[in-house]
Design a protein around this motif. Structure first.
Motif, PDB file in Angstrom:
ATOM      1  N   ASN A  48      -9.750   7.083  -0.037  1.00 36.75           N
ATOM      2  CA  ASN A  48     -10.460   8.096  -0.816  1.00 36.75           C
ATOM      3  C   ASN A  48     -10.064   9.463  -0.254  1.00 36.75           C
ATOM      4  OD1 ASN A  48     -12.267   9.884  -2.013  1.00 36.75           O
ATOM      5  ND2 ASN A  48     -13.939   8.403  -2.022  1.00 36.75           N
TER       6      ASN A  48
ATOM      7  N   SER B  32      -6.432   8.663   6.760  1.00 37.64           N
ATOM      8  CA  SER B  32      -6.358   9.612   5.645  1.00 37.64           C
ATOM      9  C   SER B  32      -6.524  11.050   6.122  1.00 37.64           C
ATOM     10  CB  SER B  32      -7.451   9.321   4.610  1.00 37.64           C
ATOM     11  OG  SER B  32      -7.292   8.055   4.037  1.00 37.64           O
TER      12      SER B  32
ATOM     13  N   LYS C  40     -12.311   5.241 -10.805  1.00 36.22           N
ATOM     14  CA  LYS C  40     -10.915   5.406 -11.225  1.00 36.22           C
ATOM     15  C   LYS C  40     -10.616   4.596 -12.490  1.00 36.22           C
ATOM     16  CE  LYS C  40      -9.048   8.361  -8.420  1.00 36.22           C
ATOM     17  NZ  LYS C  40      -8.363   9.573  -8.922  1.00 36.22           N
TER      18      LYS C  40
ATOM     19  N   ASN D  76      -7.038  -2.131  -0.037  1.00 36.69           N
ATOM     20  CA  ASN D  76      -8.113  -1.188  -0.364  1.00 36.69           C
ATOM     21  C   ASN D  76      -7.527   0.225  -0.425  1.00 36.69           C
ATOM     22  OD1 ASN D  76     -10.174  -3.090  -0.451  1.00 36.69           O
ATOM     23  ND2 ASN D  76     -10.573  -2.930   1.738  1.00 36.69           N
ATOM     24  N   PRO D  77      -8.024   1.071  -1.321  1.00 36.01           N
ATOM     25  CA  PRO D  77      -7.465   2.414  -1.459  1.00 36.01           C
ATOM     26  C   PRO D  77      -8.103   3.429  -0.511  1.00 36.01           C
ATOM     27  CG  PRO D  77      -9.114   2.081  -3.141  1.00 36.01           C
ATOM     28  CD  PRO D  77      -9.041   0.786  -2.355  1.00 36.01           C
TER      29      PRO D  77
ATOM     30  N   ILE E 105     -13.052   2.337  -6.892  1.00 36.34           N
ATOM     31  CA  ILE E 105     -12.205   1.729  -7.920  1.00 36.34           C
ATOM     32  C   ILE E 105     -12.875   1.812  -9.297  1.00 36.34           C
ATOM     33  CG2 ILE E 105     -12.966  -0.690  -7.885  1.00 36.34           C
ATOM     34  CD1 ILE E 105      -9.312   0.385  -7.642  1.00 36.34           C
TER      35      ILE E 105
ATOM     36  N   PHE F  57      -1.611   3.626   0.528  1.00 37.22           N
ATOM     37  CA  PHE F  57      -3.009   3.409   0.162  1.00 37.22           C
ATOM     38  C   PHE F  57      -3.562   4.438  -0.816  1.00 37.22           C
ATOM     39  CE2 PHE F  57      -2.427   1.691   4.483  1.00 37.22           C
ATOM     40  CZ  PHE F  57      -2.822   0.376   4.280  1.00 37.22           C
ATOM     41  N   ASP F  58      -2.694   5.216  -1.419  1.00 39.63           N
ATOM     42  CA  ASP F  58      -3.153   6.234  -2.371  1.00 39.63           C
ATOM     43  C   ASP F  58      -3.944   5.573  -3.497  1.00 39.63           C
ATOM     44  OD1 ASP F  58      -2.988   8.993  -3.674  1.00 39.63           O
ATOM     45  OD2 ASP F  58      -2.101   7.701  -5.205  1.00 39.63           O
ATOM     46  N   VAL F  59      -5.121   6.108  -3.787  1.00 41.44           N
ATOM     47  CA  VAL F  59      -6.027   5.465  -4.732  1.00 41.44           C
ATOM     48  C   VAL F  59      -5.427   5.350  -6.127  1.00 41.44           C
ATOM     49  CG1 VAL F  59      -7.258   7.614  -5.344  1.00 41.44           C
ATOM     50  CG2 VAL F  59      -8.418   5.389  -5.551  1.00 41.44           C
ATOM     51  N   ASP F  60      -4.645   6.337  -6.565  1.00 39.56           N
ATOM     52  CA  ASP F  60      -4.068   6.268  -7.904  1.00 39.56           C
ATOM     53  C   ASP F  60      -3.027   5.156  -8.008  1.00 39.56           C
ATOM     54  OD1 ASP F  60      -5.549   8.378  -9.160  1.00 39.56           O
ATOM     55  OD2 ASP F  60      -4.376   9.803  -8.002  1.00 39.56           O
ATOM     56  N   LYS F  61      -2.290   4.948  -6.922  1.00 41.69           N
ATOM     57  CA  LYS F  61      -1.326   3.842  -6.905  1.00 41.69           C
ATOM     58  C   LYS F  61      -2.057   2.492  -6.882  1.00 41.69           C
ATOM     59  CE  LYS F  61       2.284   6.439  -4.471  1.00 41.69           C
ATOM     60  NZ  LYS F  61       3.095   6.532  -3.229  1.00 41.69           N
ATOM     61  N   ILE F  62      -3.103   2.432  -6.065  1.00 44.93           N
ATOM     62  CA  ILE F  62      -3.845   1.178  -5.944  1.00 44.93           C
ATOM     63  C   ILE F  62      -4.555   0.828  -7.245  1.00 44.93           C
ATOM     64  CG2 ILE F  62      -5.750   0.030  -4.756  1.00 44.93           C
ATOM     65  CD1 ILE F  62      -3.311   0.344  -2.968  1.00 44.93           C
TER      66      ILE F  62
END
Length: 382
Positions: free
Chosen positions: A180, A299, A30, A177-178, A27, A362-367
């Motif tokens: 990776n 993932s 990002k 949690n996202p 995080i 759980f996509d990190v960009d969305k999270i």
């Protein structure tokens, strides 16, 4: 924005770290990529002060001061002093910590203080059937009083923690949690080793590894080529400091002792290689807040058996993107693993759905956008 995380778990080469450290590193990077500033403040693994910068994330690893009975006092003073110094040079907007981290923090005007619930002392004491330690319980409650806002990494951890500590007025919802997806890429099915079952996690009772080991004779009876590969660091009993691993190995049946391999502690960067080789991954935890390790497996689009306890159903939809087992029922653990080893077409379907569900949920960009929105709402709230 300038976000400061209080943690001593930020990943450092050649030192172990858990899911919290992995989450914060993901995080933090990002947030930097989105034009924000991040500082990490914690106690160093080594007996020295280290101030470093990794990809524009500023990391302050403070020199530890271990004095029996007073370690908490000296470490808190170090953290308070460092946060104050950072704030004077580059004003901080939000300080974030896990459950106990704000107990003795001296709050500074204009900074908002946030706790992200990852499973604290009260939460895990019950799940592990052990008594609540009065000192840790005191710290946790004091930390919650110091917090301005509290969020959870799952609805389960919010609801369960609420049984012990009342923080209704400070709740600000749930942010998962996202994943990776860069490190935990879509797996190549050609690399699967037939019959391989993989487990990753700390070797302790609450991770369900003992039940998985005890299930192996039942699994091997159905699938002769079945074998279990275990990756994870050892755990030591708090009072006696005895290793859990010898106790764990005492449960290995003679019929499967040559079918179980212990890899020891494996660097997180190497875990995807091991996951990719597995036909089935099985992580039958007794209790989790929001297991990042589960999301990592999904993932990669792998056939997965998870636990039906805790937040299991928030991550895995049984028979849609994985299977859920009762981790305390050895026969059920074995049954669910055997299903995935036997029914290969069914396994492929669940594996494909697992990756798709991660991309959606759980996509990190969305999270990270959810976190940015949260931080901004805290900063501008009265």
């Amino acid at each position: 924005m300038h976000i400061c995380f209080i943690t001593s778990e930020y990943p450092k080469a050649n030192f172990p770290h858990g899911g919290v450290g992995t989450f914060i590193k993901t995080i933090a990077q990002k947030l930097i990529d989105n034009g924000h500033q991040v500082s990490i403040v914690g106690i160093n693994y080594e007996n020295k002060l280290e101030i470093t910068e990794e990809n524009n994330v500023k990391i302050y690893r403070l020199k530890p001061n271990y004095i029996k009975g007073l370690t908490w006092y000296f470490h808190t003073n170090l953290i308070n002093k460092q946060i104050k110094n950072i704030h004077q040079i580059n004003p901080i907007d939000v300080v974030e910590s896990t459950e106990l981290g704000l107990a003795f923090i001296k709050k500074l005007p204009s900074i908002k203080y946030l706790i992200r619930l990852n499973g604290g002392h009260h939460f895990f004491a019950e799940s592990e059937n052990r008594g609540v330690n009065w000192w840790k319980a005191y710290q946790e409650k004091k930390s919650f009083r110091n917090a301005d806002y509290i969020i959870g990494v799952s609805q389960y951890v919010v609801n369960h923690t609420s049984k012990f500590i009342n923080f209704d007025s400070k709740k600000r919802g749930v942010i998962f949690n996202p994943a990776n997806l860069k490190n935990f890429y879509e797996a190549d099915s050609n690399k699967i080793i037939d019959g391989r079952i993989f487990f990753a996690g700390t070797l302790c009772e609450k991770k369900g590894i003992r039940q998985l080991i005890m299930a192996m004779p039942l699994i091997k009876k159905e699938i002769p080529q079945a074998h279990l590969v275990i990756a994870g660091r050892d755990w030591f009993y708090p009072k006696t400091k005895k290793s859990y691993t010898p106790y764990l190995k005492s449960f290995i049946d003679e019929s499967v002792k040559d079918s179980i391999v212990f890899l020891g502690n494996v660097d997180n960067r190497e875990i995807p290689i091991e996951i990719e080789k597995a036909q089935v991954c099985c992580y039958p935890s007794h209790m989790e807040a929001m297991p990042l390790a589960w999301i990592e497996v999904m993932s990669m689009g792998k056939a997965f058996v998870a636990s039906n306890l805790g937040p299991g159903s928030e991550v895995v939809n049984h028979e849609e993107n994985g299977l859920l087992c009762n981790p305390l029922d050895i026969e059920d653990v074995a049954h669910q693993v055997v299903r995935l080893l036997k029914e290969k077409e069914f396994s492929r379907k669940l594996a494909k759905n697992a990756r798709q569900s991660v991309l959606e949920k759980f996509d990190v960009d969305k999270i990270v956008q959810q976190n940015i929105t949260l931080y901004q709402s805290l900063i501008y709230s009265k």
